[in-house]
Design an enzyme around this catalytic site. Structure first.
Site, PDB file in Angstrom:
ATOM      1  N   GLU A  26       0.909  -1.204  -0.100  1.00 51.13           N
ATOM      2  CA  GLU A  26      -0.062  -0.018   0.068  1.00 51.13           C
ATOM      3  C   GLU A  26       0.955   1.108  -0.052  1.00 51.13           C
ATOM      4  OE1 GLU A  26      -3.137   0.172  -1.371  1.00 51.13           O
ATOM      5  OE2 GLU A  26      -3.632  -1.203   0.315  1.00 51.13           O
ATOM      6  N   HIS A  27       0.464   1.982  -0.922  1.00 54.78           N
ATOM      7  CA  HIS A  27       1.385   3.419  -1.059  1.00 54.78           C
ATOM      8  C   HIS A  27       2.837   3.260  -1.252  1.00 54.78           C
ATOM      9  CE1 HIS A  27      -1.659   6.403   0.430  1.00 54.78           C
ATOM     10  NE2 HIS A  27      -2.254   5.351   1.414  1.00 54.78           N
ATOM     11  N   ASP A  29       3.182   1.929  -5.057  1.00 56.73           N
ATOM     12  CA  ASP A  29       3.237   2.238  -6.403  1.00 56.73           C
ATOM     13  C   ASP A  29       3.813   3.400  -6.938  1.00 56.73           C
ATOM     14  OD1 ASP A  29       0.970   3.239  -5.557  1.00 56.73           O
ATOM     15  OD2 ASP A  29      -0.194   2.531  -7.409  1.00 56.73           O
ATOM     16  N   GLY A 111     -15.756   4.735  -3.397  1.00 52.94           N
ATOM     17  CA  GLY A 111     -15.152   5.095  -2.086  1.00 52.94           C
ATOM     18  C   GLY A 111     -14.822   4.167  -1.251  1.00 52.94           C
ATOM     19  N   LEU A 114     -11.641   0.079  -3.477  1.00 53.56           N
ATOM     20  CA  LEU A 114     -11.449  -1.140  -4.420  1.00 53.56           C
ATOM     21  C   LEU A 114     -11.373  -0.816  -5.818  1.00 53.56           C
ATOM     22  CD1 LEU A 114     -14.543  -3.079  -2.916  1.00 53.56           C
ATOM     23  CD2 LEU A 114     -11.896  -3.129  -2.318  1.00 53.56           C
ATOM     24  N   SER A 115     -10.910   0.670  -6.066  1.00 57.54           N
ATOM     25  CA  SER A 115     -10.510   0.900  -7.640  1.00 57.54           C
ATOM     26  C   SER A 115     -11.599   1.226  -8.404  1.00 57.54           C
ATOM     27  CB  SER A 115      -9.460   0.025  -8.116  1.00 57.54           C
ATOM     28  OG  SER A 115      -8.340   0.156  -7.473  1.00 57.54           O
ATOM     29  N   SER A 117     -12.505   3.624  -9.662  1.00 53.66           N
ATOM     30  CA  SER A 117     -12.166   4.638 -10.735  1.00 53.66           C
ATOM     31  C   SER A 117     -11.328   3.956 -11.993  1.00 53.66           C
ATOM     32  CB  SER A 117     -11.226   6.023 -10.220  1.00 53.66           C
ATOM     33  OG  SER A 117     -10.319   5.414  -9.735  1.00 53.66           O
ATOM     34  N   ASP A 161      -3.702   0.437  -9.488  1.00 54.75           N
ATOM     35  CA  ASP A 161      -4.959   0.350  -9.766  1.00 54.75           C
ATOM     36  C   ASP A 161      -5.326  -0.267 -11.045  1.00 54.75           C
ATOM     37  OD1 ASP A 161      -5.094   0.747  -6.977  1.00 54.75           O
ATOM     38  OD2 ASP A 161      -6.051   2.747  -7.453  1.00 54.75           O
ATOM     39  N   TYR A 210      -3.767  11.878  -0.082  1.00 56.03           N
ATOM     40  CA  TYR A 210      -3.231  11.123  -1.287  1.00 56.03           C
ATOM     41  C   TYR A 210      -2.016  11.896  -1.521  1.00 56.03           C
ATOM     42  CZ  TYR A 210      -2.313   7.926  -4.682  1.00 56.03           C
ATOM     43  OH  TYR A 210      -1.664   7.025  -5.623  1.00 56.03           O
TER      44      TYR A 210
END
Length: 352
Positions: A26-27, A29, A111, A114-115, A117, A161, A210
């Site tokens: 997490e964080h 990439d 929101g 879970l990606s 977007s 993502d 972010y």
């Protein structure tokens, strides 16, 4: 409602892409690091046809919203920014995209981390590839999706993502080096399945800190004299930095190490311990957790047959993922959710 009812015509093509849950990494990439996601059963589906005029028309079934977009005007806002962004990055790369109608429906929770977007971007680009017979690989689709999100949705995201939504499946983990895009399809730890529960606390990436975390990581890399935090494997090197970038760097370095440990093939018990350590690091060093996520993770970690649990996605709300004994997913999810909601929260099961 469907495409025919909204646009009075049948669509030319249909395409879809799954959401994803990140098991570890997490964080990392946007620090050129390592990630370990898997796809989830929920999908975003787009139906596409040609527009009868010189405008694009985008309809979201979940939002019950129809937007007319003038290709010559500034980028659309809201859900349309992701679709319009995909069209504009294709055009910037030399492809011609005529005015189109797009109907979007999705079971990927918005929101929740879970990606949703990225699933929309990948589905849109897959649909345009099919409609216009574009020579696009799945990796190129992921890269164009990332560009759309950065340039037109205002989120300075990494490639995790979009690569997961474009390349992952629900039966395996995708081990990805986000610098080189080298990747391996790996099996889940033996005897393990996953549970994903939404905390009920939504968050917006662009306004949730972010971009600030990314800037802090870039500052840490500059002070260490390296291209990206991926280039450090010893967390002790972060101790020379001032706070808060010391803690931000320490999270990224240790998180990359956790992904590399998991990728060599370890037991479910060991994998779960790495997930627990990941959550503690995200909570304490990266400071992207919130009380609801901590409460849900604590409940999951103390539920029988759970190997480990952590927040997933960028944090500041969203969902938690747990590695659990295969075959017990539904029972574990129900038990944990009941306990979580009993203390005043409003969560829901997303994957079990």
């Amino acid at each position: 409602m469907d495409f025919q009812q909204i646009f009075n015509a049948a669509p030319e093509v249909e395409a879809s892409a799954p959401g994803r849950v990140n098991l570890l990494g997490e964080h990392t990439d946007y620090n050129d690091g390592f990630v370990l996601p898997t796809a989830i059963p929920q999908h975003t589906i787009v139906s596409i046809g040609y527009s009868p005029n010189d405008h694009h028309h985008f309809y979201s079934a979940e939002l019950e919203e129809l937007l007319d977009v003038n290709p010559t005007e500034p980028t659309a806002q809201g859900f349309a920014s992701y679709i319009d962004g995909c069209i504009r990055v294709l055009e910037a790369a030399g492809y011609t995209v005529p005015p189109i109608n797009i109907f979007v429906t999705s079971s990927v929770s918005i929101g929740s981390g879970l990606s949703s977007s990225a699933a929309l971007e990948v589905a849109t680009l897959r649909g345009l590839r099919s409609l216009l017979n574009l020579d696009l690989t799945d990796v190129k689709i992921a890269q164009f999706g990332q560009q759309a999100e950065i340039q037109y949705a205002g989120v300075n995201c990494g490639i995790l993502d979009q690569m997961a939504c474009s390349l992952a499946d629900t039966e395996h983990m995708l081990f990805l080096d986000t610098r080189t895009l080298d990747r391996q399809i790996l099996p889940f730890p033996a005897g393990a399945g996953i549970v994903v529960i939404d905390s009920g606390v939504a968050r917006s990436l662009a306004s949730s800190g972010y971009n600030q975390r990314r800037a802090e990581c870039e500052a840490a890399a500059r002070q260490l004299g390296i291209k990206a935090l991926r280039d450090v494997s010893d967390p002790q090197l972060a101790e020379q930095l001032p706070d808060p970038i010391r803690r931000r760097a320490r999270h990224v370095i240790t998180e990359n190490n956790r992904v590399l440990q998991a990728a060599v093939g370890i037991s479910a018990q060991e994998f779960g311990e790495l997930m627990n350590a990941s959550h503690a690091s995200l909570r304490d060093d990266y400071e992207v957790s919130v009380p609801a996520l901590d409460a849900l993770v604590d409940i999951l970690q103390n539920t029988p047959d759970v190997f480990g649990a952590r927040l997933t996605g960028a944090g500041f709300g969203g969902a938690c993922v747990a590695l659990v004994t295969a075959g017990e997913e539904n029972a574990i999810a129900q038990t944990a959710l009941e306990q979580y909601n009993r203390v005043g929260y409003d969560g829901q099961i997303l994957v079990s």
